[in-house]
Scaffold this active site. Structure first.
Site, mmCIF file in Angstrom:
data_model
loop_
_atom_site.group_PDB
_atom_site.id
_atom_site.type_symbol
_atom_site.label_atom_id
_atom_site.label_comp_id
_atom_site.label_asym_id
_atom_site.label_seq_id
_atom_site.Cartn_x
_atom_site.Cartn_y
_atom_site.Cartn_z
ATOM 1 C CE LYS A 70 -3.928 -2.057 2.376
ATOM 2 N NZ LYS A 70 -4.844 -1.968 3.523
ATOM 3 C CG ASP A 106 -7.580 0.547 3.999
ATOM 4 O OD1 ASP A 106 -8.463 -0.246 3.611
ATOM 5 O OD2 ASP A 106 -6.359 0.305 3.900
HETATM 6 P P1 NDP Z 1 1.883 -2.392 8.941
HETATM 7 O O1 NDP Z 1 2.845 -3.527 8.719
HETATM 8 O O2 NDP Z 1 2.062 -1.115 8.228
HETATM 9 O O3 NDP Z 1 1.857 -2.051 10.534
HETATM 10 C C1 NDP Z 1 1.828 -3.082 11.493
HETATM 11 C C2 NDP Z 1 1.535 -2.494 12.865
HETATM 12 O O4 NDP Z 1 1.425 -3.575 13.803
HETATM 13 C C3 NDP Z 1 2.656 -1.586 13.384
HETATM 14 O O5 NDP Z 1 2.085 -0.589 14.198
HETATM 15 C C4 NDP Z 1 3.507 -2.570 14.200
HETATM 16 O O6 NDP Z 1 4.258 -1.959 15.223
HETATM 17 C C5 NDP Z 1 2.409 -3.405 14.836
HETATM 18 N N1 NDP Z 1 2.912 -4.717 15.259
HETATM 19 C C6 NDP Z 1 3.219 -5.763 14.470
HETATM 20 N N2 NDP Z 1 3.634 -6.813 15.224
HETATM 21 C C7 NDP Z 1 3.579 -6.393 16.514
HETATM 22 C C8 NDP Z 1 3.893 -7.017 17.762
HETATM 23 N N3 NDP Z 1 4.331 -8.278 17.828
HETATM 24 N N4 NDP Z 1 3.716 -6.296 18.898
HETATM 25 C C9 NDP Z 1 3.252 -5.014 18.844
HETATM 26 N N5 NDP Z 1 2.944 -4.373 17.689
HETATM 27 C C10 NDP Z 1 3.114 -5.060 16.539
HETATM 28 O O7 NDP Z 1 0.455 -3.036 8.675
HETATM 29 P P2 NDP Z 1 -0.916 -2.249 8.339
HETATM 30 O O8 NDP Z 1 -0.925 -1.004 9.131
HETATM 31 O O9 NDP Z 1 -1.105 -2.180 6.888
HETATM 32 O O10 NDP Z 1 -2.013 -3.284 8.903
HETATM 33 C C11 NDP Z 1 -2.198 -3.494 10.294
HETATM 34 C C12 NDP Z 1 -3.378 -4.436 10.487
HETATM 35 O O11 NDP Z 1 -4.589 -3.823 10.039
HETATM 36 C C13 NDP Z 1 -3.236 -5.747 9.694
HETATM 37 O O12 NDP Z 1 -3.677 -6.802 10.506
HETATM 38 C C14 NDP Z 1 -4.203 -5.571 8.530
HETATM 39 O O13 NDP Z 1 -4.739 -6.811 8.098
HETATM 40 C C15 NDP Z 1 -5.281 -4.728 9.196
HETATM 41 N N6 NDP Z 1 -6.048 -3.969 8.208
HETATM 42 C C16 NDP Z 1 -7.363 -4.265 8.066
HETATM 43 C C17 NDP Z 1 -8.130 -3.592 7.151
HETATM 44 C C18 NDP Z 1 -9.554 -3.970 6.998
HETATM 45 O O14 NDP Z 1 -10.144 -3.645 5.978
HETATM 46 N N7 NDP Z 1 -10.149 -4.621 7.983
HETATM 47 C C19 NDP Z 1 -7.588 -2.527 6.300
HETATM 48 C C20 NDP Z 1 -6.179 -2.288 6.536
HETATM 49 C C21 NDP Z 1 -5.454 -3.001 7.440
HETATM 50 P P3 NDP Z 1 5.758 -1.446 14.937
HETATM 51 O O15 NDP Z 1 5.615 -0.161 14.188
HETATM 52 O O16 NDP Z 1 6.320 -1.286 16.301
HETATM 53 O O17 NDP Z 1 6.432 -2.526 14.129
#
Ligand code: NDP
Length: 286
Positions: A70, A106
């Site tokens: 994205k 989104d």
């Molecule tokens: P990104 O990879 O950009 O961001 C991931 C986020 O999750 C970051 O804030 C990261 O923190 C955090 N994270 C990942 N692993 C851990 C962990 N073990 N402990 C704490 N924090 C963690 O992903 P997106 O922002 O694109 O997506 C995030 C979620 O939202 C996904 O599950 C996606 O499927 C969902 N989503 C759902 C949508 C829907 O239509 N329902 C639309 C868009 C997204 P850090 O920065 O510290 O790594």
């Protein structure tokens, strides 16, 4: 029926095998009698640009972009919707000839889902600082929320999100707080935009409980979607009698907004919802 006149809409991501987007969009095209077909393509990161160019050459109507492209997709857009630009992520592309317009539905998905909540004051705790969190922050601002606290595992990213979106979208942030801490004021809404709760990404021991048990939480929106089951956060909220909505609602509503961009028509939301439910039930039965 697919004929020589049928137009293509594509999903580009990696992986895409789990995606419900083809199911809901093809159901919607059928419902509105639109001669378009939606197909999912798993693309290598090095070939995203070529895939987008290829869709232009094939005369595709548009595309959805999903994880993990994205943000990278911005590089290949000829123009950007201002909100997609502010959030720094594109999930929907509309082709007009050889011109690719990038959008971020989104934001629409979260904004419309927020309307399902009725809370006593418009303060929210937003967990996460990735693309989904940036879209959610923009949506909270658009929906008139007054104070937004952000918390992310890597604190610097939370601070960056606050800086960027306050400057570009005028999002009313209260500040960034350390990961795992409660905000210093009551926040009736908790929005999870981390990937915690997805397969292989478990919540740290005790964290959902810590967030939900201060007596001030009146609603939970978890962007994570686990087909056919409640996410751990939604489950924990419901156990405490807190109204909670999972990511399927956001998925549906971002899909509906994308459908309107592809077709110029209002989306048949209930038909799209039913198609996702049917597909999930059939898959559960094996
Ligand atoms: P990104 O990879 O950009 O961001 C991931 C986020 O999750 C970051 O804030 C990261 O923190 C955090 N994270 C990942 N692993 C851990 C962990 N073990 N402990 C704490 N924090 C963690 O992903 P997106 O922002 O694109 O997506 C995030 C979620 O939202 C996904 O599950 C996606 O499927 C969902 N989503 C759902 C949508 C829907 O239509 N329902 C639309 C868009 C997204 P850090 O920065 O510290 O790594």
């Amino acid at each position: 029926m697919i004929t020589a006149a049928t137009r293509l809409v594509a999903l580009l991501g990696n992986p895409v095998g789990h995606s419900l987007s083809p199911v809901m969009h093809n159901a919607a095209f059928g419902e509105r009698d639109i001669d378009m077909c939606y197909l999912a393509f798993e693309v290598n990161i090095q070939e995203l640009g070529k895939a987008i160019e290829g869709l232009k050459c094939l005369g595709a109507v548009g595309a959805n972009i999903t994880v993990p492209f994205k943000e990278r997709a911005l590089l290949y857009m000829d123009s950007l919707d201002p909100e997609a630009d502010a959030v720094g992520a594109v999930n929907t592309v509309v082709f007009k000839g050889k011109h690719a317009f990038g959008h971020n539905t989104d934001i629409n998905g979260v904004e419309e889902t927020l309307r399902l909540f009725s809370v006593s004051r418009k303060s929210a705790l937003l967990l996460g600082a990735g693309g989904a969190a940036r879209a959610a922050a923009c949506a909270l601002g658009k929906d008139g929320w007054d104070r937004i606290w952000v918390s992310n595992r890597h604190h610097k990213r939370a601070e960056q999100l606050v800086d960027d979106l306050a400057r570009i979208c005028n999002t009313p942030f209260a500040g960034a707080i350390p990961w795992g801490e409660r905000p210093p004021e009551p926040c009736p809404l908790v929005v999870n935009a981390t990937s915690l709760g997805l397969d292989g990404a478990e919540w740290p021991e005790g964290l959902p409980k810590k967030i939900l048990s201060d007596g001030n939480v009146e609603g939970v929106l978890d962007l994570v979607y686990t087909p056919g089951a409640a996410t751990p956060l939604v489950e924990a909220a419901i156990k405490r009698g807190i109204p909670a909505v999972g990511g399927e609602e956001v998925l549906l509503r971002q899909g509906a907004a994308a459908f309107s961009l592809f077709t110029g028509m209002e989306a048949p939301v209930e038909r799209m919802r039913d198609s996702m439910k049917d597909w999930t039930t059939r898959n559960e039965r094996g």
